[in-house]
Design a protein around this motif. Structure first.
Motif, PDB file in Angstrom:
ATOM      1  N   GLY A  10       0.843  -0.885  -0.359  1.00 34.12           N
ATOM      2  CA  GLY A  10       0.337  -0.096   0.021  1.00 34.12           C
ATOM      3  C   GLY A  10       0.350   1.148   0.225  1.00 34.12           C
ATOM      4  O   GLY A  10       0.663   2.833  -0.679  1.00 34.12           O
ATOM      5  N   ALA A  11       2.018   1.645   0.752  1.00 38.62           N
ATOM      6  CA  ALA A  11       3.044   2.728   0.687  1.00 38.62           C
ATOM      7  C   ALA A  11       3.653   2.840  -0.412  1.00 38.62           C
ATOM      8  O   ALA A  11       3.253   4.092  -0.962  1.00 38.62           O
ATOM      9  CB  ALA A  11       4.067   1.936   1.843  1.00 38.62           C
ATOM     10  N   ASP A  14       0.742   4.113  -2.784  1.00 35.54           N
ATOM     11  CA  ASP A  14       0.230   5.838  -2.318  1.00 35.54           C
ATOM     12  C   ASP A  14       1.252   6.611  -3.062  1.00 35.54           C
ATOM     13  O   ASP A  14       1.084   7.473  -3.100  1.00 35.54           O
ATOM     14  CB  ASP A  14       0.284   5.925  -0.825  1.00 35.54           C
ATOM     15  N   ARG A  47      -4.236  -5.041  -0.499  1.00 39.01           N
ATOM     16  CA  ARG A  47      -2.845  -4.028   0.226  1.00 39.01           C
ATOM     17  C   ARG A  47      -2.329  -4.320   1.279  1.00 39.01           C
ATOM     18  O   ARG A  47      -3.497  -4.156   2.399  1.00 39.01           O
ATOM     19  CB  ARG A  47      -3.681  -2.617  -0.221  1.00 39.01           C
ATOM     20  N   CYS A  48      -1.347  -4.405   1.214  1.00 39.37           N
ATOM     21  CA  CYS A  48      -0.815  -4.389   2.522  1.00 39.37           C
ATOM     22  C   CYS A  48      -0.507  -3.151   3.009  1.00 39.37           C
ATOM     23  O   CYS A  48      -0.476  -2.308   2.574  1.00 39.37           O
ATOM     24  CB  CYS A  48       0.738  -4.883   2.799  1.00 39.37           C
ATOM     25  N   GLU A  49      -1.385  -2.606   4.586  1.00 41.83           N
ATOM     26  CA  GLU A  49      -0.813  -1.514   4.952  1.00 41.83           C
ATOM     27  C   GLU A  49       0.145  -1.475   6.367  1.00 41.83           C
ATOM     28  O   GLU A  49      -0.425  -2.231   7.485  1.00 41.83           O
ATOM     29  CB  GLU A  49      -2.382  -1.326   5.536  1.00 41.83           C
ATOM     30  N   CYS A  50       0.499   0.137   6.030  1.00 43.86           N
ATOM     31  CA  CYS A  50       1.757  -0.782   7.319  1.00 43.86           C
ATOM     32  C   CYS A  50       1.483  -0.557   8.620  1.00 43.86           C
ATOM     33  O   CYS A  50       0.269  -0.038   8.597  1.00 43.86           O
ATOM     34  CB  CYS A  50       2.788   0.783   7.148  1.00 43.86           C
TER      35      CYS A  50
END
Length: 112
Positions: A10-11, A14, A47-50
């Motif tokens: 995701g980062a 973005d 999405r992998c989110e931090c």
């Protein structure tokens, strides 16, 4: 046709590095290129989110909501590279496989 999930960073998405949900992953899957050994249907893009704590639960939710269990889960090429300050690609792969019982492939494409 193989049913697959793709997990993307995701980062990275973005940060707008040309990844709008990763068109390159979608192309490789559709054409059976890169790490895909045959044309494949992407049934979820997660999405992998931090900091990554919700990655495995989000994959589980995607399976529940889509009502389709994937044959394989692919970590996008951006996820398969070292660089995440929270978890290594190998740790993410291991966590996904342990919780889902589904094979995880590292990387999706080698496009520039």
């Amino acid at each position: 046709m193989k049913k697959v999930f793709v997990v993307g960073c995701g980062a990275y998405m973005d940060a707008t590095y040309g990844c709008p949900g990763e068109w390159r992953c979608l192309k490789a899957a559709a054409l059976g290129e890169g790490e895909f050994d045959e044309p494949s249907a992407i049934i979820a893009f997660v999405r992998c989110e931090c900091p990554g704590k919700t990655l495995v639960p989000n994959i589980g939710m995607a399976m529940k909501l889509s009502e389709i269990k994937p044959d394989v889960i692919y970590m996008s090429s951006c996820m398969a590279k070292p660089g995440c300050p929270y978890m290594s690609p190998e740790d993410a792969k291991k966590a996904i496989e342990e919780k889902t019982g589904i094979k995880v492939v590292m990387g999706t494409h080698n496009y520039q």
